[in-house]
Write an enzyme that holds these catalytic residues in place. Structure first.
Site, short mmCIF file in Angstrom:
data_model
loop_
_atom_site.label_atom_id
_atom_site.label_comp_id
_atom_site.label_asym_id
_atom_site.label_seq_id
_atom_site.Cartn_x
_atom_site.Cartn_y
_atom_site.Cartn_z
N GLU A 191 11.57 2.51 14.73
CA GLU A 191 10.50 3.47 14.19
C GLU A 191 9.42 3.53 15.04
O GLU A 191 9.23 2.94 15.76
CB GLU A 191 10.29 3.38 12.74
CG GLU A 191 9.67 2.11 12.19
CD GLU A 191 9.55 1.88 10.85
OE1 GLU A 191 9.51 2.80 9.99
OE2 GLU A 191 9.57 0.75 10.41
N LYS B 9 6.37 -1.78 2.20
CA LYS B 9 5.51 -1.34 2.65
C LYS B 9 4.28 -2.32 2.43
O LYS B 9 3.43 -2.23 1.59
CB LYS B 9 5.18 -0.02 1.89
CG LYS B 9 4.26 0.82 2.83
CD LYS B 9 4.06 2.22 2.70
CE LYS B 9 3.03 3.03 3.04
NZ LYS B 9 3.02 3.13 4.59
N TYR C 22 0.83 -1.28 0.09
CA TYR C 22 -0.12 -0.15 -0.03
C TYR C 22 0.85 1.28 -0.03
O TYR C 22 2.14 1.15 0.22
CB TYR C 22 -1.06 -0.08 1.40
CG TYR C 22 -0.43 0.16 2.73
CD1 TYR C 22 0.67 -0.52 2.92
CD2 TYR C 22 -0.56 1.57 3.21
CE1 TYR C 22 1.05 -0.44 4.50
CE2 TYR C 22 -0.11 1.76 4.33
CZ TYR C 22 0.82 0.69 5.22
OH TYR C 22 1.42 1.29 6.36
N1 PMP Z 1 7.33 3.93 9.35
C1 PMP Z 1 6.12 3.28 9.15
C2 PMP Z 1 6.14 1.85 9.72
C3 PMP Z 1 5.00 3.67 8.28
O1 PMP Z 1 3.97 2.93 8.32
C4 PMP Z 1 5.10 4.93 7.98
C5 PMP Z 1 3.96 5.53 7.17
N2 PMP Z 1 3.63 4.84 5.88
C6 PMP Z 1 6.32 5.67 8.31
C7 PMP Z 1 7.34 5.14 8.71
C8 PMP Z 1 6.63 7.12 7.46
O2 PMP Z 1 6.70 6.80 5.89
P1 PMP Z 1 6.04 8.07 5.17
O3 PMP Z 1 6.83 9.23 5.68
O4 PMP Z 1 6.47 7.50 3.84
O5 PMP Z 1 4.57 8.24 5.55
#
Ligand code: PMP
Length: 282
Positions: free
Chosen positions: A182, A149, A33
């Protein structure tokens, strides 16, 4: 006003939109996604999210032949039909529908494409940024390919729920070595006592955040020293500033981690200027 979703090749009223019960995304989490923020009708970090989408598909050997341009046209049509100029777009692509069997289906099946869009209150997010948010820490119980993702988000869901139950906004995940990987749906950052911007380097244990990439470019352009290394919750507790980034929260200051107040408990100046620059740059 009715809300519309897009499934495979057509637009449907949101309430009627559905996928097959043997969709591999539904049965195995065999799907990827992306989420884009939308401001004034523009997709934020448009190309970065498309690049990550096609990489995720490639890593999982999901044969997806539709071009970025064709997806983009559909996304804009979805935004138009829903009359959304400020919001979020969600795109999910699963391997497709096949009789249930763990291994990939033998026959070439068409991936399932789902697109939804919703309004998002960026003003409420801006207010949240003025006060800063609280995060808790949780064990990182995810698999070894968090760089993809995929919709396998159960550990993330449980961590976010634990945060909500404690009245916090986000959960920072901590690996077996006691280091923050994270957030459950965001990238984690701190600013050291010496003013260095610190975030974990990219590897299989974290998602390569698109907002992260843009914020790194902004920090470089502002000559802010950046160090890509892992940090512990203890180091974060005594940091000068902390914040999270994501497509929906942009740059969001963190003022408390577990029961420790960061600095003086108000959003840090560097976090706020990175937030302003991020919004200005888009
Ligand atoms: N880490 C995880 C596990 C996430 O799900 C997301 C959001 N998609 C992020 C980091 C941040 O990614 P982005 O800046 O691309 O939204």
């Amino acid at each position: 006003m009715s809300r519309f979703a897009y499934v495979n090749s057509g637009f449907l009223p949101h309430r009627d939109a559905c996928v097959h019960i043997e969709d591999r995304g539904f049965q195995f989490g065999d799907a990827v996604y992306e989420v884009w923020g939308v401001r004034d009708g523009h997709l934020l970090d448009e190309q970065g999210h498309f690049d990550r989408l096609y990489r995720s598909l490639d890593q999982l050997d999901i044969l997806f032949e539709r071009s970025q341009y064709s997806l983009l046209v559909t996304i804009h049509e979805l935004l138009r039909r829903n009359r959304i100029r400020n919001g979020l777009v969600y795109l999910q692509i699963s391997r497709g529908v096949a009789p249930r069997d763990h291994a990939f289906p033998q026959a070439n099946i068409a991936p399932t494409v789902v697109l939804t869009a919703k309004r998002f209150n960026f003003d409420a997010a801006a207010q949240r940024a003025e006060h800063g948010i609280r995060v808790i820490t949780q064990d990182d119980e995810r698999w070894g390919r968090c760089d993809i993702k995929s919709v396998n988000l159960l550990p993330n869901v449980l961590a976010k729920q634990a945060a909500r139950e404690e009245g916090a906004y986000e959960a920072w995940l901590v690996d077996g070595s006691g280091l923050v990987t994270e957030g459950s749906s965001t990238t984690a950052w701190i600013v050291s006592r010496d003013g260095e911007l610190i975030t974990r380097p990219l590897d299989n244990h974290i998602l390569p955040g698109i907002t992260r990439k843009t914020v790194i470019a902004i920090a470089k352009s502002m000559s802010i020293p950046l160090v890509e290394r892992a940090f512990s919750p203890e180091e974060a507790h005594s940091s000068r500033e902390a914040f999270i980034t994501s497509a929906s929260s942009f740059v969001m200051p963190v003022v408390q981690i577990d029961d420790k107040i960061i600095a003086n408990g108000t959003p840090g100046s560097l976090s706020l200027s990175l937030r302003n620059e991020y919004l200005r740059a888009q």
